[in-house]
Design an enzyme around this catalytic site. Structure first.
Site: not given
Ligand SMILES: NC(=O)c1ccc[n+]([C@@H]2O[C@H](COP(=O)([O-])OP(=O)(O)OC[C@H]3O[C@@H](n4cnc5c(N)ncnc54)[C@H](OP(=O)(O)O)[C@@H]3O)[C@@H](O)[C@H]2O)c1
Length: 259
Positions: A164, A166, A168, A199
């Site tokens: 993950y 790497a 990012k 989230t």
């Molecule tokens: N939450 C944290 O603590 C955190 C911290 C650092 C970075 N991030 C980054 O922030 C971003 C959003 O994360 P989040 O926390 O909002 O996660 P989340 O609530 O799980 O949402 C993930 C989103 O990505 C979509 N997705 C996953 N696989 C997909 C695919 N193959 N094709 C199209 N869409 C896809 C999901 O769509 P469906 O639900 O419709 O499948 C969902 O809309 C991610 O890149 C994550 O790595 C999150």
């Protein structure tokens, strides 16, 4: 262009911005915020039920379009999809790439095929989409802004996040290279690297690692854990002309955890 508070509050008016990961968490919040600011939002995710529910919360549903897509299913088909979006909604002014998934596992479980899948979604999909978006036929002539949601893990190492982190970090480096290359066309490319944000993705991690994970992490955040809106506000700024001199940055937003 000078940027008054009014410009910021209505920067997005009639601009077409593609938001991926819009069915949940950070992407959903970015999509709602941009729509509230007046953008024509193309909200993409896989889960159509969740996208429908999000549209019902949109400030301006007539400017909120749903485009379900699995971004990792056929990478080579992404440029064609972007072209179809442009035909349906007009030239793009912005891309906010928030789709993603997490994987926490010991390095001993590293497998090439699984790593490729992670890199496809977290790194190659945003790059393939960007390549199509910057095509002069698909984007506005001036002021295009590309924004990728990376992660604090791109900067600070975490146990269990080799793949993950790497993927990012690769995305962040790519964004910086793109920023240099695309600045002569006034195209800006930035990343946001959030720490822990409440989230469904965080819920998944807690389910996997147990409540002890949160008990260890929460005290490290003097301003508390993040909310999706915290990231969405920064995303809206970076996509706006108010950020016209900012490119090639990876902005850490982590409530004071600082890495
Ligand atoms: N939450 C944290 O603590 C955190 C911290 C650092 C970075 N991030 C980054 O922030 C971003 C959003 O994360 P989040 O926390 O909002 O996660 P989340 O609530 O799980 O949402 C993930 C989103 O990505 C979509 N997705 C996953 N696989 C997909 C695919 N193959 N094709 C199209 N869409 C896809 C999901 O769509 P469906 O639900 O419709 O499948 C969902 O809309 C991610 O890149 C994550 O790595 C999150």
């Amino acid at each position: 262009m000078a940027c008054s508070p009014e410009t910021m509050s209505s920067f997005a008016e009639n601009r077409v911005i593609l938001v991926t990961g819009a069915s949940s968490g950070i992407g959903a919040s970015i999509a709602l915020r941009l729509n509230e600011l007046g953008a024509v939002v193309i909200a993409s995710g896989r889960n159509e039920g969740k996208l429908d529910a999000l549209k019902r919360r949109a400030h301006s549903p007539t400017h909120f379009h749903l485009e379900p897509k699995d971004l990792a299913a056929d990478m080579e088909a992404l440029p064609q999809w972007v072209e179809e979006l442009r035909i349906r909604y007009g030239k793009l002014s912005g891309l906010a790439f928030a789709a993603g998934k997490t994987a926490t596992m010991p390095f001993m479980q590293y497998e090439h095929a699984a790593a490729l899948k992670m890199f496809d979604l977290l790194c190659h999909a945003p790059l393939m989409l960007s390549k199509a978006v910057i095509d002069r036929r698909n984007c506005v002539a001036k002021g295009l802004s590309l924004l990728f949601i990376a992660a604090a893990a791109s900067i600070a190492p975490n146990k269990g996040q080799t793949i993950y982190g790497a993927a990012k970090a690769a995305l962040v480096c790519a964004a910086r290279c793109m920023a240099k290359e695309l600045a002569p066309r006034s195209i800006r490319v930035n990343c946001i690297s959030p720490g822990l944000v409440r989230t469904p993705m965080l819920d998944e991690t807690v389910e996997l690692l147990g409540e002890g994970f949160l008990q260890h992490e929460e005290p490290l955040y003097p301003l508390g854990l993040g909310l999706p809106e915290d990231v969405a506000n920064l995303a809206a700024f970076l996509l706006s002309p108010a950020a016209r001199w900012i490119t090639g940055q990876n902005v850490l937003i982590d409530g004071g955890r600082l890495g």
